[in-house]
Write a protein that holds these residues in place. Structure first.
Motif, PDB file in Angstrom:
ATOM      1  N   SER A  16      15.282  -0.283  13.626  1.00 12.84           N
ATOM      2  CA  SER A  16      16.175   0.730  14.180  1.00 12.84           C
ATOM      3  C   SER A  16      15.414   1.996  14.554  1.00 12.84           C
ATOM      4  O   SER A  16      15.500   2.482  15.685  1.00 12.84           O
ATOM      5  CB  SER A  16      17.281   1.069  13.179  1.00 12.84           C
ATOM      6  OG  SER A  16      18.132   2.069  13.674  1.00 12.84           O
ATOM      7  N   VAL A  17      14.657   2.540  13.588  1.00 11.62           N
ATOM      8  CA  VAL A  17      13.930   3.789  13.819  1.00 11.62           C
ATOM      9  C   VAL A  17      12.483   3.634  13.368  1.00 11.62           C
ATOM     10  O   VAL A  17      12.124   2.672  12.676  1.00 11.62           O
ATOM     11  CB  VAL A  17      14.591   4.975  13.074  1.00 11.62           C
ATOM     12  CG1 VAL A  17      16.000   5.203  13.572  1.00 11.62           C
ATOM     13  CG2 VAL A  17      14.596   4.727  11.575  1.00 11.62           C
ATOM     14  N   VAL A  18      11.660   4.605  13.770  1.00  5.93           N
ATOM     15  CA  VAL A  18      10.236   4.600  13.439  1.00  5.93           C
ATOM     16  C   VAL A  18       9.982   5.582  12.301  1.00  5.93           C
ATOM     17  O   VAL A  18      10.490   6.708  12.308  1.00  5.93           O
ATOM     18  CB  VAL A  18       9.385   4.989  14.666  1.00  5.93           C
ATOM     19  CG1 VAL A  18       7.908   5.060  14.300  1.00  5.93           C
ATOM     20  CG2 VAL A  18       9.587   3.987  15.792  1.00  5.93           C
ATOM     21  N   HIS A  19       9.210   5.134  11.321  1.00  5.41           N
ATOM     22  CA  HIS A  19       8.824   5.986  10.193  1.00  5.41           C
ATOM     23  C   HIS A  19       7.311   6.189  10.224  1.00  5.41           C
ATOM     24  O   HIS A  19       6.552   5.237  10.435  1.00  5.41           O
ATOM     25  CB  HIS A  19       9.206   5.321   8.867  1.00  5.41           C
ATOM     26  CG  HIS A  19      10.658   4.962   8.761  1.00  5.41           C
ATOM     27  ND1 HIS A  19      11.593   5.803   8.209  1.00  5.41           N
ATOM     28  CD2 HIS A  19      11.329   3.840   9.154  1.00  5.41           C
ATOM     29  CE1 HIS A  19      12.781   5.215   8.244  1.00  5.41           C
ATOM     30  NE2 HIS A  19      12.640   4.031   8.821  1.00  5.41           N
ATOM     31  N   ARG A  20       6.881   7.398   9.997  1.00  4.39           N
ATOM     32  CA  ARG A  20       5.455   7.708   9.932  1.00  4.39           C
ATOM     33  C   ARG A  20       5.132   8.297   8.555  1.00  4.39           C
ATOM     34  O   ARG A  20       6.015   8.795   7.849  1.00  4.39           O
ATOM     35  CB  ARG A  20       5.052   8.664  11.045  1.00  4.39           C
ATOM     36  CG  ARG A  20       5.290   8.068  12.440  1.00  4.39           C
ATOM     37  CD  ARG A  20       4.737   8.934  13.551  1.00  4.39           C
ATOM     38  NE  ARG A  20       5.090   8.389  14.863  1.00  4.39           N
ATOM     39  CZ  ARG A  20       4.390   7.446  15.490  1.00  4.39           C
ATOM     40  NH1 ARG A  20       3.288   6.963  14.922  1.00  4.39           N
ATOM     41  NH2 ARG A  20       4.772   6.996  16.678  1.00  4.39           N
ATOM     42  N   ASP A  21       3.869   8.220   8.191  1.00  2.00           N
ATOM     43  CA  ASP A  21       3.420   8.707   6.884  1.00  2.00           C
ATOM     44  C   ASP A  21       4.183   8.024   5.748  1.00  2.00           C
ATOM     45  O   ASP A  21       4.533   8.644   4.738  1.00  2.00           O
ATOM     46  CB  ASP A  21       3.582  10.236   6.790  1.00  2.00           C
ATOM     47  CG  ASP A  21       2.761  10.958   7.844  1.00  2.00           C
ATOM     48  OD1 ASP A  21       1.618  10.545   8.098  1.00  2.00           O
ATOM     49  OD2 ASP A  21       3.293  11.917   8.444  1.00  2.00           O
ATOM     50  N   ARG A  22       4.445   6.752   5.939  1.00  2.00           N
ATOM     51  CA  ARG A  22       5.117   5.960   4.927  1.00  2.00           C
ATOM     52  C   ARG A  22       4.380   4.639   4.761  1.00  2.00           C
ATOM     53  O   ARG A  22       3.573   4.232   5.604  1.00  2.00           O
ATOM     54  CB  ARG A  22       6.581   5.679   5.301  1.00  2.00           C
ATOM     55  CG  ARG A  22       7.475   6.912   5.337  1.00  2.00           C
ATOM     56  CD  ARG A  22       7.708   7.443   3.932  1.00  2.00           C
ATOM     57  NE  ARG A  22       8.675   8.527   3.907  1.00  2.00           N
ATOM     58  CZ  ARG A  22       8.365   9.804   4.076  1.00  2.00           C
ATOM     59  NH1 ARG A  22       7.095  10.144   4.312  1.00  2.00           N
ATOM     60  NH2 ARG A  22       9.289  10.725   4.021  1.00  2.00           N
ATOM     61  N   GLN A  23       4.646   3.967   3.666  1.00  2.00           N
ATOM     62  CA  GLN A  23       4.113   2.627   3.439  1.00  2.00           C
ATOM     63  C   GLN A  23       5.267   1.707   3.071  1.00  2.00           C
ATOM     64  O   GLN A  23       6.266   2.150   2.481  1.00  2.00           O
ATOM     65  CB  GLN A  23       3.037   2.641   2.354  1.00  2.00           C
ATOM     66  CG  GLN A  23       3.450   3.298   1.051  1.00  2.00           C
ATOM     67  CD  GLN A  23       2.274   3.551   0.136  1.00  2.00           C
ATOM     68  OE1 GLN A  23       1.180   3.053   0.351  1.00  2.00           O
ATOM     69  NE2 GLN A  23       2.489   4.344  -0.920  1.00  2.00           N
ATOM     70  N   LEU A  24       5.132   0.454   3.426  1.00  2.00           N
ATOM     71  CA  LEU A  24       6.197  -0.522   3.216  1.00  2.00           C
ATOM     72  C   LEU A  24       5.958  -1.243   1.898  1.00  2.00           C
ATOM     73  O   LEU A  24       4.908  -1.846   1.683  1.00  2.00           O
ATOM     74  CB  LEU A  24       6.216  -1.524   4.372  1.00  2.00           C
ATOM     75  CG  LEU A  24       7.299  -2.602   4.336  1.00  2.00           C
ATOM     76  CD1 LEU A  24       8.668  -1.979   4.616  1.00  2.00           C
ATOM     77  CD2 LEU A  24       6.995  -3.692   5.360  1.00  2.00           C
ATOM     78  N   VAL A  25       6.947  -1.204   1.025  1.00  2.00           N
ATOM     79  CA  VAL A  25       6.831  -1.813  -0.298  1.00  2.00           C
ATOM     80  C   VAL A  25       7.609  -3.131  -0.304  1.00  2.00           C
ATOM     81  O   VAL A  25       8.806  -3.164   0.010  1.00  2.00           O
ATOM     82  CB  VAL A  25       7.358  -0.867  -1.394  1.00  2.00           C
ATOM     83  CG1 VAL A  25       7.172  -1.517  -2.766  1.00  2.00           C
ATOM     84  CG2 VAL A  25       6.650   0.480  -1.331  1.00  2.00           C
ATOM     85  N   VAL A  26       6.922  -4.206  -0.673  1.00  2.00           N
ATOM     86  CA  VAL A  26       7.504  -5.550  -0.683  1.00  2.00           C
ATOM     87  C   VAL A  26       7.371  -6.136  -2.077  1.00  2.00           C
ATOM     88  O   VAL A  26       6.323  -6.013  -2.726  1.00  2.00           O
ATOM     89  CB  VAL A  26       6.785  -6.452   0.342  1.00  2.00           C
ATOM     90  CG1 VAL A  26       7.234  -7.902   0.190  1.00  2.00           C
ATOM     91  CG2 VAL A  26       7.031  -5.946   1.756  1.00  2.00           C
ATOM     92  N   GLU A  27       8.435  -6.775  -2.537  1.00  2.00           N
ATOM     93  CA  GLU A  27       8.399  -7.419  -3.853  1.00  2.00           C
ATOM     94  C   GLU A  27       9.205  -8.710  -3.799  1.00  2.00           C
ATOM     95  O   GLU A  27      10.325  -8.720  -3.274  1.00  2.00           O
ATOM     96  CB  GLU A  27       8.955  -6.478  -4.925  1.00  2.00           C
ATOM     97  CG  GLU A  27       8.601  -6.904  -6.330  1.00  2.00           C
ATOM     98  CD  GLU A  27       8.740  -5.759  -7.338  1.00  2.00           C
ATOM     99  OE1 GLU A  27       8.150  -5.877  -8.425  1.00  2.00           O
ATOM    100  OE2 GLU A  27       9.429  -4.774  -7.030  1.00  2.00           O
ATOM    101  N   ASP A  28       8.613  -9.787  -4.303  1.00  2.00           N
ATOM    102  CA  ASP A  28       9.273 -11.089  -4.332  1.00  2.00           C
ATOM    103  C   ASP A  28       9.756 -11.509  -2.942  1.00  2.00           C
ATOM    104  O   ASP A  28      10.844 -12.085  -2.787  1.00  2.00           O
ATOM    105  CB  ASP A  28      10.447 -11.079  -5.306  1.00  2.00           C
ATOM    106  CG  ASP A  28      10.001 -10.826  -6.741  1.00  2.00           C
ATOM    107  OD1 ASP A  28       8.901 -11.286  -7.113  1.00  2.00           O
ATOM    108  OD2 ASP A  28      10.754 -10.156  -7.478  1.00  2.00           O
ATOM    109  N   GLY A  29       8.941 -11.229  -1.942  1.00  2.00           N
ATOM    110  CA  GLY A  29       9.239 -11.664  -0.587  1.00  2.00           C
ATOM    111  C   GLY A  29      10.267 -10.847   0.150  1.00  2.00           C
ATOM    112  O   GLY A  29      10.635 -11.186   1.283  1.00  2.00           O
TER     113      GLY A  29
END
Length: 380
Positions: A16-29
Protein backbone atom coordinates in the motif's frame (compact mmCIF):
# COMPACT_ATOMS: atom_id res chain seq x y z
CA UNK A 1 13.70 -21.56 19.77
CA UNK A 2 15.24 -19.41 17.03
CA UNK A 3 14.61 -15.70 16.87
CA UNK A 4 13.03 -13.65 14.09
CA UNK A 5 14.53 -12.87 10.71
CA UNK A 6 15.06 -9.25 9.81
CA UNK A 7 15.13 -8.07 6.19
CA UNK A 8 16.77 -4.79 5.30
CA UNK A 9 16.58 -2.57 2.23
CA UNK A 10 16.44 1.17 1.54
CA UNK A 11 12.65 1.14 1.08
CA UNK A 12 9.90 -1.32 2.01
CA UNK A 13 6.69 -1.33 -0.02
CA UNK A 14 4.05 -3.08 2.06
CA UNK A 15 1.49 -3.39 -0.75
CA UNK A 16 0.00 0.00 0.00
CA UNK A 17 2.63 2.53 1.10
CA UNK A 18 6.41 2.89 1.16
CA UNK A 19 8.36 2.84 4.43
CA UNK A 20 11.92 4.11 4.77
CA UNK A 21 14.41 3.74 7.61
CA UNK A 22 12.64 0.58 8.67
CA UNK A 23 13.40 -3.13 8.67
CA UNK A 24 10.99 -5.98 8.05
CA UNK A 25 10.63 -8.46 10.90
CA UNK A 26 9.56 -12.01 10.00
CA UNK A 27 8.83 -14.87 12.37
CA UNK A 28 7.58 -18.38 11.61
CA UNK A 29 7.09 -17.50 7.95
CA UNK A 30 4.84 -14.53 8.69
CA UNK A 31 5.38 -10.79 8.79
CA UNK A 32 5.56 -9.66 12.40
CA UNK A 33 5.89 -5.98 11.55
CA UNK A 34 8.26 -3.13 10.77
CA UNK A 35 10.85 -1.87 13.22
CA UNK A 36 13.23 1.12 13.25
CA UNK A 37 16.73 0.27 12.04
CA UNK A 38 18.09 0.95 15.50
CA UNK A 39 15.62 -1.42 17.15
CA UNK A 40 16.62 -4.88 15.91
CA UNK A 41 14.91 -7.67 17.89
CA UNK A 42 17.13 -9.88 20.03
CA UNK A 43 18.50 -13.11 18.53
CA UNK A 44 17.59 -11.92 15.03
CA UNK A 45 18.98 -13.35 11.85
CA UNK A 46 19.70 -10.36 9.64
CA UNK A 47 19.24 -10.62 5.87
CA UNK A 48 20.81 -7.67 4.10
CA UNK A 49 19.36 -8.05 0.62
CA UNK A 50 21.74 -5.46 -0.85
CA UNK A 51 18.69 -4.24 -2.77
CA UNK A 52 16.95 -0.88 -2.72
CA UNK A 53 13.41 -2.24 -2.37
CA UNK A 54 11.44 -4.93 -0.62
CA UNK A 55 8.06 -5.78 -2.12
CA UNK A 56 5.43 -8.43 -1.52
CA UNK A 57 5.70 -11.34 -3.92
CA UNK A 58 3.79 -10.82 -7.15
CA UNK A 59 0.31 -12.27 -7.70
CA UNK A 60 -0.71 -13.38 -11.22
CA UNK A 61 -4.23 -14.64 -11.91
CA UNK A 62 -3.62 -15.72 -15.52
CA UNK A 63 -0.74 -18.16 -16.08
CA UNK A 64 -1.12 -20.77 -18.81
CA UNK A 65 2.33 -22.26 -18.36
CA UNK A 66 6.02 -21.82 -17.77
CA UNK A 67 9.28 -23.72 -17.66
CA UNK A 68 8.40 -25.64 -20.82
CA UNK A 69 5.06 -26.82 -19.38
CA UNK A 70 1.62 -25.85 -20.66
CA UNK A 71 -1.09 -26.53 -18.08
CA UNK A 72 -3.48 -27.89 -20.71
CA UNK A 73 -0.85 -30.43 -21.79
CA UNK A 74 0.24 -31.41 -18.28
CA UNK A 75 -2.74 -30.96 -15.92
CA UNK A 76 -1.04 -32.55 -12.93
CA UNK A 77 0.47 -31.47 -9.59
CA UNK A 78 3.92 -32.09 -11.08
CA UNK A 79 3.12 -29.82 -14.02
CA UNK A 80 1.88 -27.13 -11.65
CA UNK A 81 5.08 -27.34 -9.61
CA UNK A 82 7.19 -26.75 -12.70
CA UNK A 83 5.05 -23.80 -13.76
CA UNK A 84 5.23 -22.21 -10.31
CA UNK A 85 9.00 -22.76 -10.10
CA UNK A 86 9.49 -21.08 -13.48
CA UNK A 87 7.58 -17.97 -12.46
CA UNK A 88 8.99 -17.65 -8.95
CA UNK A 89 12.40 -16.54 -10.22
CA UNK A 90 10.57 -13.62 -11.90
CA UNK A 91 9.03 -12.61 -8.57
CA UNK A 92 5.64 -14.33 -8.82
CA UNK A 93 4.97 -16.14 -5.54
CA UNK A 94 1.22 -16.73 -5.97
CA UNK A 95 -0.57 -17.62 -9.19
CA UNK A 96 -3.67 -19.13 -10.71
CA UNK A 97 -2.73 -21.81 -13.24
CA UNK A 98 -5.00 -21.22 -16.20
CA UNK A 99 -6.59 -23.96 -18.27
CA UNK A 100 -7.92 -22.66 -21.57
CA UNK A 101 -10.72 -24.03 -23.72
CA UNK A 102 -10.23 -27.76 -24.28
CA UNK A 103 -12.08 -31.05 -24.21
CA UNK A 104 -13.92 -31.76 -20.91
CA UNK A 105 -11.43 -34.41 -19.79
CA UNK A 106 -8.61 -31.85 -19.80
CA UNK A 107 -10.66 -29.33 -17.82
CA UNK A 108 -11.56 -31.97 -15.23
CA UNK A 109 -7.95 -33.11 -14.93
CA UNK A 110 -6.86 -29.50 -14.42
CA UNK A 111 -9.40 -29.12 -11.62
CA UNK A 112 -8.16 -32.32 -9.98
CA UNK A 113 -4.56 -31.09 -10.15
CA UNK A 114 -5.48 -27.73 -8.65
CA UNK A 115 -7.42 -29.43 -5.85
CA UNK A 116 -4.45 -31.62 -4.94
CA UNK A 117 -1.97 -28.76 -5.18
CA UNK A 118 -3.96 -26.33 -3.05
CA UNK A 119 -4.86 -28.93 -0.44
CA UNK A 120 -1.19 -29.91 -0.10
CA UNK A 121 -0.08 -26.28 0.06
CA UNK A 122 2.01 -26.48 -3.11
CA UNK A 123 4.23 -23.37 -3.21
CA UNK A 124 2.73 -20.62 -5.32
CA UNK A 125 -0.52 -22.35 -6.34
CA UNK A 126 -3.54 -20.57 -4.85
CA UNK A 127 -6.37 -21.81 -7.08
CA UNK A 128 -7.28 -22.15 -10.74
CA UNK A 129 -8.49 -20.01 -13.63
CA UNK A 130 -10.86 -21.60 -16.14
CA UNK A 131 -10.53 -19.47 -19.30
CA UNK A 132 -13.32 -21.02 -21.35
CA UNK A 133 -14.83 -23.11 -22.78
CA UNK A 134 -17.93 -20.92 -22.27
CA UNK A 135 -16.71 -18.07 -24.47
CA UNK A 136 -17.62 -16.59 -27.85
CA UNK A 137 -16.53 -18.19 -31.10
CA UNK A 138 -16.50 -14.71 -32.66
CA UNK A 139 -13.84 -13.57 -30.16
CA UNK A 140 -12.10 -16.89 -29.56
CA UNK A 141 -8.55 -15.65 -30.16
CA UNK A 142 -6.31 -18.72 -30.17
CA UNK A 143 -8.89 -20.91 -28.37
CA UNK A 144 -9.93 -23.99 -30.31
CA UNK A 145 -13.53 -23.48 -31.55
CA UNK A 146 -14.17 -27.24 -31.48
CA UNK A 147 -14.49 -27.10 -27.70
CA UNK A 148 -16.38 -23.83 -27.20
CA UNK A 149 -19.89 -24.51 -25.87
CA UNK A 150 -22.69 -23.23 -23.63
CA UNK A 151 -22.49 -23.67 -19.88
CA UNK A 152 -24.46 -26.62 -18.54
CA UNK A 153 -25.37 -27.96 -15.10
CA UNK A 154 -22.23 -30.09 -14.77
CA UNK A 155 -20.10 -27.07 -15.66
CA UNK A 156 -21.74 -25.04 -12.93
CA UNK A 157 -20.99 -27.78 -10.42
CA UNK A 158 -17.32 -27.85 -11.42
CA UNK A 159 -16.95 -24.08 -11.23
CA UNK A 160 -18.57 -24.00 -7.78
CA UNK A 161 -16.31 -26.59 -6.17
CA UNK A 162 -15.00 -25.60 -2.75
CA UNK A 163 -11.74 -27.57 -2.88
CA UNK A 164 -9.92 -25.73 -5.69
CA UNK A 165 -8.70 -22.66 -3.85
CA UNK A 166 -9.60 -19.36 -5.48
CA UNK A 167 -11.51 -19.86 -8.73
CA UNK A 168 -11.69 -17.42 -11.63
CA UNK A 169 -14.01 -18.35 -14.51
CA UNK A 170 -13.71 -16.39 -17.76
CA UNK A 171 -17.07 -16.56 -19.54
CA UNK A 172 -18.89 -14.75 -22.34
CA UNK A 173 -22.57 -13.78 -22.33
CA UNK A 174 -22.85 -15.69 -25.61
CA UNK A 175 -22.41 -19.00 -23.74
CA UNK A 176 -23.24 -18.27 -20.09
CA UNK A 177 -26.51 -16.79 -18.86
CA UNK A 178 -27.07 -14.08 -16.29
CA UNK A 179 -28.44 -16.76 -13.97
CA UNK A 180 -25.23 -18.79 -14.47
CA UNK A 181 -23.16 -15.81 -13.43
CA UNK A 182 -25.34 -15.10 -10.41
CA UNK A 183 -25.08 -18.73 -9.26
CA UNK A 184 -21.30 -18.73 -9.63
CA UNK A 185 -20.90 -15.42 -7.82
CA UNK A 186 -23.11 -16.62 -4.96
CA UNK A 187 -20.83 -19.66 -4.60
CA UNK A 188 -17.74 -17.44 -4.34
CA UNK A 189 -16.41 -18.00 -7.86
CA UNK A 190 -14.87 -14.88 -9.37
CA UNK A 191 -16.56 -14.41 -12.73
CA UNK A 192 -14.56 -12.52 -15.34
CA UNK A 193 -16.01 -11.49 -18.68
CA UNK A 194 -13.78 -12.08 -21.67
CA UNK A 195 -13.45 -13.51 -25.16
CA UNK A 196 -16.76 -11.90 -26.03
CA UNK A 197 -18.42 -9.62 -28.57
CA UNK A 198 -20.99 -8.51 -26.01
CA UNK A 199 -22.29 -4.95 -26.01
CA UNK A 200 -22.19 -2.30 -23.30
CA UNK A 201 -25.68 -2.83 -21.89
CA UNK A 202 -25.27 -6.59 -21.72
CA UNK A 203 -21.94 -6.25 -19.96
CA UNK A 204 -23.53 -3.97 -17.38
CA UNK A 205 -26.28 -6.55 -16.73
CA UNK A 206 -23.68 -9.24 -16.18
CA UNK A 207 -21.74 -7.01 -13.79
CA UNK A 208 -24.97 -6.39 -11.87
CA UNK A 209 -25.49 -10.17 -11.72
CA UNK A 210 -22.12 -10.68 -10.04
CA UNK A 211 -19.31 -10.65 -12.63
CA UNK A 212 -16.37 -8.88 -10.97
CA UNK A 213 -13.55 -8.75 -13.51
CA UNK A 214 -12.53 -8.56 -17.16
CA UNK A 215 -9.95 -10.91 -18.66
CA UNK A 216 -7.06 -9.22 -20.53
CA UNK A 217 -8.85 -5.93 -21.18
CA UNK A 218 -8.88 -4.89 -24.90
CA UNK A 219 -7.90 -8.35 -26.11
CA UNK A 220 -10.51 -10.77 -27.52
CA UNK A 221 -13.38 -8.29 -27.23
CA UNK A 222 -15.04 -5.57 -29.28
CA UNK A 223 -12.86 -2.45 -29.61
CA UNK A 224 -13.79 0.68 -27.67
CA UNK A 225 -15.91 2.99 -29.85
CA UNK A 226 -17.17 6.41 -28.80
CA UNK A 227 -20.77 5.45 -29.65
CA UNK A 228 -20.49 1.75 -28.85
CA UNK A 229 -18.33 1.47 -25.71
CA UNK A 230 -18.87 -2.28 -25.34
CA UNK A 231 -17.32 -4.34 -22.57
CA UNK A 232 -14.28 -2.04 -22.33
CA UNK A 233 -16.41 1.01 -21.60
CA UNK A 234 -18.64 -0.88 -19.18
CA UNK A 235 -15.60 -2.10 -17.26
CA UNK A 236 -13.72 1.18 -17.10
CA UNK A 237 -16.74 3.14 -15.90
CA UNK A 238 -17.48 0.69 -13.08
CA UNK A 239 -15.34 1.26 -9.95
CA UNK A 240 -16.03 -2.27 -8.69
CA UNK A 241 -14.65 -4.17 -11.70
CA UNK A 242 -11.08 -5.48 -11.79
CA UNK A 243 -9.33 -5.38 -15.14
CA UNK A 244 -6.42 -7.58 -16.15
CA UNK A 245 -3.88 -5.96 -18.47
CA UNK A 246 -1.06 -7.62 -20.42
CA UNK A 247 1.70 -5.00 -20.41
CA UNK A 248 4.07 -6.29 -23.07
CA UNK A 249 3.53 -3.79 -25.90
CA UNK A 250 2.18 -6.51 -28.17
CA UNK A 251 -1.27 -7.12 -26.73
CA UNK A 252 -2.06 -3.46 -26.06
CA UNK A 253 -0.24 -0.44 -27.51
CA UNK A 254 1.83 1.44 -24.89
CA UNK A 255 -0.10 4.67 -25.51
CA UNK A 256 -3.40 2.93 -24.76
CA UNK A 257 -1.93 1.33 -21.65
CA UNK A 258 -0.69 4.77 -20.58
CA UNK A 259 -4.18 6.24 -20.97
CA UNK A 260 -5.77 3.47 -18.94
CA UNK A 261 -3.11 3.65 -16.24
CA UNK A 262 -3.55 7.43 -16.05
CA UNK A 263 -7.33 7.14 -15.81
CA UNK A 264 -7.07 4.45 -13.15
CA UNK A 265 -7.91 3.97 -10.43
CA UNK A 266 -4.98 1.70 -9.67
CA UNK A 267 -7.10 -0.05 -7.04
CA UNK A 268 -8.81 -2.15 -9.75
CA UNK A 269 -6.17 -2.48 -12.47
CA UNK A 270 -4.11 -5.64 -12.29
CA UNK A 271 -1.11 -6.76 -14.28
CA UNK A 272 -1.36 -10.29 -15.66
CA UNK A 273 1.06 -12.19 -17.84
CA UNK A 274 -1.15 -14.66 -19.78
CA UNK A 275 2.16 -16.54 -19.86
CA UNK A 276 2.67 -19.67 -21.90
CA UNK A 277 5.17 -22.51 -21.52
CA UNK A 278 7.92 -20.38 -23.11
CA UNK A 279 8.48 -18.32 -19.96
CA UNK A 280 11.62 -19.68 -18.33
CA UNK A 281 12.24 -22.03 -21.26
CA UNK A 282 14.64 -21.56 -24.21
CA UNK A 283 12.49 -23.21 -26.87
CA UNK A 284 11.25 -21.03 -29.72
CA UNK A 285 8.29 -23.24 -30.59
CA UNK A 286 5.68 -25.31 -28.77
CA UNK A 287 2.39 -27.00 -29.60
CA UNK A 288 -1.08 -25.78 -28.64
CA UNK A 289 -4.11 -27.92 -29.56
CA UNK A 290 -2.19 -29.38 -32.49
CA UNK A 291 -0.94 -26.02 -33.75
CA UNK A 292 2.63 -24.78 -33.63
CA UNK A 293 3.24 -21.57 -31.69
CA UNK A 294 6.29 -19.53 -32.66
CA UNK A 295 8.23 -17.17 -30.40
CA UNK A 296 9.82 -14.18 -32.12
CA UNK A 297 10.63 -10.73 -30.79
CA UNK A 298 8.72 -11.30 -27.59
CA UNK A 299 5.55 -12.35 -29.45
CA UNK A 300 3.91 -15.76 -29.49
CA UNK A 301 1.82 -16.45 -32.59
CA UNK A 302 0.38 -19.33 -34.57
CA UNK A 303 0.85 -19.52 -38.35
CA UNK A 304 -1.91 -17.02 -39.21
CA UNK A 305 -0.41 -14.38 -36.88
CA UNK A 306 -2.95 -14.78 -34.06
CA UNK A 307 -1.43 -14.04 -30.67
CA UNK A 308 -1.17 -17.19 -28.56
CA UNK A 309 -0.82 -15.98 -25.00
CA UNK A 310 2.37 -14.18 -24.06
CA UNK A 311 6.06 -14.63 -23.46
CA UNK A 312 5.77 -12.25 -20.50
CA UNK A 313 6.85 -12.62 -16.88
CA UNK A 314 5.61 -10.36 -14.10
CA UNK A 315 8.76 -8.37 -13.41
CA UNK A 316 8.96 -7.60 -17.15
CA UNK A 317 5.34 -6.39 -17.07
CA UNK A 318 6.22 -4.10 -14.16
CA UNK A 319 9.29 -2.76 -15.99
CA UNK A 320 7.28 -2.12 -19.16
CA UNK A 321 4.59 -0.26 -17.21
CA UNK A 322 7.19 1.96 -15.57
CA UNK A 323 9.56 2.55 -18.48
CA UNK A 324 7.19 2.64 -21.44
CA UNK A 325 3.91 3.80 -19.91
CA UNK A 326 5.05 6.30 -17.28
CA UNK A 327 3.59 4.44 -14.30
CA UNK A 328 5.13 5.21 -10.93
CA UNK A 329 7.07 2.24 -9.58
CA UNK A 330 4.87 1.98 -6.50
CA UNK A 331 1.71 1.94 -8.62
CA UNK A 332 3.14 -0.78 -10.86
CA UNK A 333 4.06 -2.85 -7.82
CA UNK A 334 0.59 -2.33 -6.38
CA UNK A 335 -1.00 -3.62 -9.60
CA UNK A 336 1.12 -6.77 -9.29
CA UNK A 337 0.64 -7.41 -5.58
CA UNK A 338 -2.11 -6.05 -3.36
CA UNK A 339 -4.69 -5.33 -6.08
CA UNK A 340 -4.80 -8.85 -7.58
CA UNK A 341 -4.64 -10.28 -4.06
CA UNK A 342 -7.66 -8.16 -3.13
CA UNK A 343 -9.51 -9.31 -6.24
CA UNK A 344 -8.88 -12.94 -5.28
CA UNK A 345 -9.71 -12.40 -1.61
CA UNK A 346 -6.24 -13.46 -0.48
CA UNK A 347 -5.99 -11.70 2.86
CA UNK A 348 -2.51 -12.92 3.82
CA UNK A 349 -0.87 -12.64 0.38
CA UNK A 350 0.14 -9.58 -1.63
CA UNK A 351 1.19 -7.44 1.30
CA UNK A 352 3.92 -7.14 3.91
CA UNK A 353 1.64 -6.12 6.72
CA UNK A 354 1.54 -7.96 10.06
CA UNK A 355 0.18 -11.48 9.70
CA UNK A 356 0.88 -11.75 5.97
CA UNK A 357 2.87 -14.62 4.53
CA UNK A 358 6.44 -13.45 4.22
CA UNK A 359 6.65 -13.84 0.45
CA UNK A 360 9.22 -11.20 -0.43
CA UNK A 361 10.84 -9.87 -3.58
CA UNK A 362 14.01 -7.81 -3.17
CA UNK A 363 14.42 -5.37 -6.06
CA UNK A 364 17.04 -2.95 -7.30
CA UNK A 365 16.06 0.53 -8.48
CA UNK A 366 16.62 -0.84 -11.99
CA UNK A 367 13.74 -3.28 -11.33
CA UNK A 368 16.08 -6.23 -11.50
CA UNK A 369 15.32 -8.94 -8.96
CA UNK A 370 17.98 -9.48 -6.32
CA UNK A 371 16.30 -12.17 -4.19
CA UNK A 372 12.99 -14.00 -3.78
CA UNK A 373 11.84 -15.44 -0.45
CA UNK A 374 8.87 -17.72 0.21
CA UNK A 375 7.50 -17.64 3.75
CA UNK A 376 10.73 -15.92 4.78
CA UNK A 377 13.02 -18.53 3.26
CA UNK A 378 15.19 -17.96 0.18
CA UNK A 379 13.99 -19.48 -3.06
CA UNK A 380 16.57 -22.06 -4.17
Amino acid sequence: MSGPTVFRASAIFDGSVVHRDRQLVVEDGRVKGLAPLADTPARSRIVDTEAEWLSPGFVDWQVNGGGGVLFNDNPSPEGLARIADAHRCFGTTALLPTVITDEPAVTKAAAAAAAEATQQGAPGIVGIHFEGPHISVARKGVHDPRFIRPMERDDLALLRRRDLGRIVATVAPENATVDDVAALAQAGTIVSLGHTATDHDTARRYFSAGARAVTHLFNAMEPLHHRQPGLIGAALENPDIYCGLIADGHHVHPSVLSMVFAAGPKTRLTLVTDAMSSVGDPSDTFELNGRIVHRKGGRLTIEDGTLAGSDLDMISAIRFSVRECGVAMVDALRMATSVPASMLGLETIGSLRPGARADIVALHDSLDIAQVHMAGEPDP
